[in-house]
Design an enzyme around this catalytic site. Structure first.
Site, PDB file in Angstrom:
ATOM      1  CB  THR A   1     -19.600 -31.119 -25.782  1.00  0.00           C
ATOM      2  OG1 THR A   1     -20.606 -30.328 -25.145  1.00  0.00           O
ATOM      3  CG2 THR A   1     -18.307 -31.038 -24.981  1.00  0.00           C
TER       4      THR A   1
ATOM      5  CG  ASP B   1     -17.493 -26.456 -27.324  1.00  0.00           C
ATOM      6  OD1 ASP B   1     -18.050 -27.565 -27.265  1.00  0.00           O
ATOM      7  OD2 ASP B   1     -16.896 -25.963 -26.348  1.00  0.00           O
TER       8      ASP B   1
ATOM      9  CG  ASP C   1     -21.728 -27.038 -24.935  1.00  0.00           C
ATOM     10  OD1 ASP C   1     -21.909 -25.819 -24.696  1.00  0.00           O
ATOM     11  OD2 ASP C   1     -20.727 -27.663 -24.536  1.00  0.00           O
ATOM     12  N   GLY C   2     -24.394 -25.499 -24.253  1.00  0.00           N
ATOM     13  CA  GLY C   2     -25.156 -25.077 -23.087  1.00  0.00           C
ATOM     14  C   GLY C   2     -26.531 -24.550 -23.453  1.00  0.00           C
TER      15      GLY C   2
ATOM     16  NE  ARG D   1     -29.051 -21.489 -21.301  1.00  0.00           N
ATOM     17  CZ  ARG D   1     -27.806 -21.311 -21.707  1.00  0.00           C
ATOM     18  NH1 ARG D   1     -26.817 -21.853 -21.023  1.00  0.00           N
ATOM     19  NH2 ARG D   1     -27.544 -20.582 -22.776  1.00  0.00           N
TER      20      ARG D   1
ATOM     21  CB  SER E   1     -26.962 -34.447 -17.458  1.00  0.00           C
ATOM     22  OG  SER E   1     -25.942 -34.466 -18.455  1.00  0.00           O
TER      23      SER E   1
ATOM     24  CG  ASP F   1     -18.692 -27.781 -21.568  1.00  0.00           C
ATOM     25  OD1 ASP F   1     -18.527 -27.717 -22.802  1.00  0.00           O
ATOM     26  OD2 ASP F   1     -18.681 -26.782 -20.836  1.00  0.00           O
TER      27      ASP F   1
ATOM     28  CG  ASP G   1     -14.195 -26.390 -21.988  1.00  0.00           C
ATOM     29  OD1 ASP G   1     -14.583 -26.494 -23.175  1.00  0.00           O
ATOM     30  OD2 ASP G   1     -14.870 -25.825 -21.093  1.00  0.00           O
TER      31      ASP G   1
END
Length: 212
Positions: free
Chosen positions: A31, A65, A68-69, A73, A79, A86, A90
């Site tokens: 991120t 970027d 990151d998700g 996962r 968290s 994040d 953005d």
């Protein structure tokens, strides 16, 4: 609107996220690195009028970027702080992109369009804040014709083509984006107002019933 594509996008990014996760890079690091790259591309190229190369650099880091998700996962490292980071990053990235565009346009003697870019920046902040504030109050606010993904795509595609010498495309894109962002703000205000009214009416009905 593009939020409907998130499930399909998640399936595409999961294998890449697994590969990145094996390197030991954390989701939060992705991120931060992505945001720094976007800001560097926007503020390093756009103010000098180099819209095409700035768009290329920004796009590369925006795509980075997005991992990151996926990494969060597959590693189980999701968290609340990660979600907070994040969202905050953005906003930093968006500010860098539209500030860079504004400075570059102003230096290119396109003052009116620079002002439109500034309006798009402010409107984008209001769009995001309206959703965050609504959710903080317990309402849902997943509406809007021009959410972040749509705004970035329109701005970056137009900036890239402008950098290649395509006339009027950036002018048209920023004016359209200004209108769509304004409409989105109105949609979110209307949605939250409706929920607030319904909640108030339910509370009044409940209060009247208890006194009957």
């Amino acid at each position: 609107m593009l939020n409907k594509l998130r499930p399909a996008l998640g399936r595409v990014l999961t294998p890449i996220g697994q590969a990145v996760a094996r390197t030991g890079v954390s989701p939060n690091a992705i991120t931060v690195i992505g945001t720094i790259g976007v800001a560097a591309g926007a503020l390093g190229f756009f103010p000098r009028g180099q819209f095409f190369w700035g768009t290329m650099v920004i796009t590369a880091f925006v795509l980075f970027d997005m991992l990151d998700g996926a990494v969060a996962r597959v590693t189980g490292k999701t968290s609340k702080f990660g979600a907070f980071l994040d969202s905050t990053m953005d906003r930093v990235a968006d500010a860098a992109i539209f500030s860079g565009l504004m400075i570059g346009l102003y230096r290119d003697d396109r003052e009116t369009l620079a002002a439109v870019a500034l309006y798009c920046l402010v409107a984008g902040v209001v769009v995001s804040y309206a959703k965050a504030r609504a959710e903080g109050l317990g309402y849902t606010c997943n509406v809007g014709i021009a959410e972040r993904a749509e705004r970035l795509i329109v701005a970056l595609v137009a900036a890239g083509f402008d950098g290649l010498g395509v006339p009027f495309i950036l002018t048209l894109a920023l004016w359209v984006l200004a209108v769509l962002s304004t409409v989105t703000v109105g949609q979110r205000f209307a949605t939250v107002y409706q929920q607030a009214r319904q909640a108030q009416q339910a509370e009044e009905s409940s209060s009247a019933g208890s006194h009957a």
